[in-house]
Design an enzyme around this catalytic site. Sequence first.
Site, PDB file in Angstrom:
ATOM      1  CE1 TYR A 138      -4.716  -1.533  -0.405  1.00 55.62           C
ATOM      2  CE2 TYR A 138      -3.607  -2.572   1.115  1.00 55.62           C
ATOM      3  CZ  TYR A 138      -4.341  -2.195   0.460  1.00 55.62           C
ATOM      4  OH  TYR A 138      -5.562  -3.057   0.102  1.00 55.62           O
ATOM      5  CD  GLU A 223      -6.559 -30.016   3.883  1.00 54.53           C
ATOM      6  OE1 GLU A 223      -7.080 -29.940   3.174  1.00 54.53           O
ATOM      7  OE2 GLU A 223      -7.163 -31.405   4.331  1.00 54.53           O
ATOM      8  CG  ASP A 276      -9.927 -32.764   3.916  1.00 57.09           C
ATOM      9  OD1 ASP A 276     -10.988 -33.461   4.976  1.00 57.09           O
ATOM     10  OD2 ASP A 276     -10.084 -32.384   3.293  1.00 57.09           O
TER      11      ASP A 276
END
Length: 395
Positions: A138, A223, A276
Amino acid sequence: MAFAPRGPEASFFQVLDQHRASLLAALRKGGREPAGGGTHLATSSEVLAAIENVIQDIITSLARNEAPAFTIDNRSSWENIKFEDSVGLHMVSHCTTRKIKSDSPKSVKTFALILKILSMIYKLVQSNTYATKRDIYYTDSQLFGNQTVVDNIINDISCMLKVPRRSLHILSTSKGLIAGNLRYIEEDGTKVNCACATAVAVPSNIQGIQNLITDAKFLLIVEKDATFQRLLDDSFCTKMSPCIMVTGKGVPDLNTRLLVKKLWDTFHVPIFTLVDADPHGIEIMCIYKYGSMAMSFEAHNLTVPAIRWLGLLPSDIKRLNIPKGTLIPLTKQDQMKLDSILKRPYITCQPFWRKEMEIMADSKMKAEIQALTFLSSDYLSRVYLPNKLKFGGWI
């Protein structure tokens, strides 16, 4: 004791304690004393000297009427990556490089941006102040174009100077969360207790935290944020006390990885991953354990090869009779990702991981952790994880 134990009987942790003893023995055998160590950070004077050397090279080139250029190690080639079981993926000492030339239309803007950010870093280090990557973007968002440009340049500078990123006094906003039996003091003196009902944000300056206290028997990396929050709702940290839970909310940011590394270096507690049963989850676990190609130049500060895969294992799907209706077919991208992981150098020393991935490849199916809710709504926290932890169900 730092915390009042409210979890299982001491006998529950017997296999975990044996696992920790074997990890400590492996550290000693490898000549790395488990003495609450840490990672080397460059001093301010070293960083300033490194930047001054780069600028001196530019001045020398100009004096010779030559176009200045930055020489940066190529971080996107597997040829430059070496694998060691004790470190993970790290850059070879003599790797191929690329040049960012000031007289090339393709790279002149990148050259200028590197110079600009080098100047900002010099001022930050000199004044002993810090800025986030977002702050830097920025300062001139139109010039930089997007945040990714800034992120890549900062990593290139870190790699070029051979200096860890936080020694550049640049921080990144943390997205990770931590909960459980851990207390510490942040750099500004704020006392943090993670043993509350709600999770605590991972600090943005891991280097600055001190007085870490825990008696955790294990650290569980989760996760996904949704799974992490569900475990919190089920009071998993209390039921399995003493323990620590961390999530990077998907692909981990640098601060979450630094925190996991700091906890390992300080306490050497067993660390497990809950991801997963799909290629994306495995990839995330590999980043925590062995690192990534993009950050391989900082592997020694980020990787924890002692991490073990707790679940969800592809073999668990059949073992627990999870219905086929809850499974998801592998996409073409999934299969490509799986093939890519299977070819990576660290898979050769992980035969059990390879076997699990081959089960996934053969079945052409994947499963999310949420598939366990078919067995019962709290099966994950009440049965699956306690049994895995008690009987050593990790690989």
